[in-house]
Write an enzyme that holds these catalytic residues in place. Structure first.
Site, mmCIF file in Angstrom:
data_model
loop_
_atom_site.group_PDB
_atom_site.id
_atom_site.type_symbol
_atom_site.label_atom_id
_atom_site.label_comp_id
_atom_site.label_asym_id
_atom_site.label_seq_id
_atom_site.Cartn_x
_atom_site.Cartn_y
_atom_site.Cartn_z
ATOM 1 N N PRO A 51 0.828 -1.106 -0.070
ATOM 2 C CG PRO A 51 -0.488 -1.287 1.859
ATOM 3 C CD PRO A 51 0.876 -1.804 1.302
ATOM 4 C CD GLU A 52 2.759 3.065 -4.302
ATOM 5 O OE1 GLU A 52 3.056 4.212 -4.790
ATOM 6 O OE2 GLU A 52 3.190 2.203 -5.084
#
Length: 278
Positions: A2-3
């Site tokens: 996840p960013e």
DNA sequence: CGCGTCGCCTGTGGGC
DNA sequence: TGCCCACAGGCGACGC
């Protein structure tokens, strides 16, 4: 995995769901997931009995503020998930490492196959004073800066644009996938050096950066074919359907129809259009 | 100091 | 069908 956008979606889910809840029990099944602590007992002791008073984000870090001034810091690494369980009886997914049970019922579960993610409790609620987070650069989503401030930052560094965008000390929250999307949107190659940019190119880069991150949050993040990223309730995001470059090798560039190419940059896949990104 | 490479892990998908 | 290798949204420790 996840960013910034995926972490922001989770932050919003968590804020609504666990704020005001009291932590009753904490189970740590995998000590590696709390590796900054001497042992899991210490981690557990600092959480049990505390109340969650809010959820913040800094770059890719989630910060669950607790009463008493401590913060539960969560980083999802490459494969981490946070999932809500209504009851303790709900089937446990493989690689469930930490389970936080609330007095009012329900659980927050931390699942992470590759175990690069972690949780830890830090001393203070002044996030700048948490040493693990103090090196992080600006958060462009929470605290947008003016484009000329951004320009001053960009030209002060002499680096290739992709490594620069991914440098958490420069800007916090951008990873491999969103850096490719941002550079495509700006029409700039990954290997342009930051001090070579014209004023107009800096403006395009900053606009693309803000737009990509905002749109990605709006569509609740990117869930790729492996289905690894899902929100707190197990729902996938939609932003992957708007990707223009990432994971699209050989497909026509949506702007100029030339096939997109892939190169390995610092052993990471990088997707771009060799024709219209200059 | 800035940079690139490697190691940390498990799972999956493609090629043979 | 099965095996093996390459590769995957991150990050920090190294070495040059």
């Amino acid at each position: 995995m996840p960013e910034l956008p995926e972490v922001e979606v989770l932050r919003r889910d968590l804020e609504r769901d666990i704020t005001g809840r009291h932590i009753k029990t904490v189970e740590v099944e995998t000590p590696r997931s709390v590796r900054r602590h001497k042992n899991k007992k210490e981690f557990i002791g600092r959480l049990e009995g505390k109340k969650v008073v809010g959820v913040d984000r800094r770059g890719k870090y989630l910060l669950c503020r607790l009463d008493g001034g401590e913060v539960l810091v969560i980083h999802l690494g490459m494969s981490g998930q946070l999932r809500r369980a209504k009851t303790a009886r709900e089937a446990k997914m493989k690689h469930t490492h930490v389970i936080i049970g609330f007095q009012q019922g329900g659980q927050l579960r931390f699942i992470d196959p590759r175990t690069f993610g972690e949780m830890f409790v830090a001393e203070t609620d002044a996030i700048d004073k948490i040493k693990e987070l103090s090196h992080l650069g600006i958060d462009p989503y929470d605290h947008p800066i003016s484009w000329d401030e951004f320009g001053a930052l960009v030209v002060s560094r002499k680096a290739k644009l992709k490594p620069l965008l991914m440098d958490q000390k420069f800007i916090a929250g951008i990873g491999n996938m969103y850096s490719d999307e941002i550079l495509w949107g700006a029409g700039l190659r990954w290997d342009r050096t930051s001090d070579s940019l014209q004023a107009q190119e800096i403006r395009r880069l900053y606009r693309s950066l803000i737009e990509v991150l905002q749109e990605a949050v709006k569509f609740r993040g990117s869930t790729l074919s492996d289905g690894q990223y899902v929100d707190l309730f197990g729902q996938p995001g939609e932003y992957q359907t708007y990707h223009n470059a990432y994971d699209r090798e050989g497909k026509p560039c949506p702007r100029c129809r030339q096939p997109l190419v892939r190169e390995r940059v610092a052993s990471r896949s990088t997707y771009f259009c060799a024709s219209c990104q200059v």
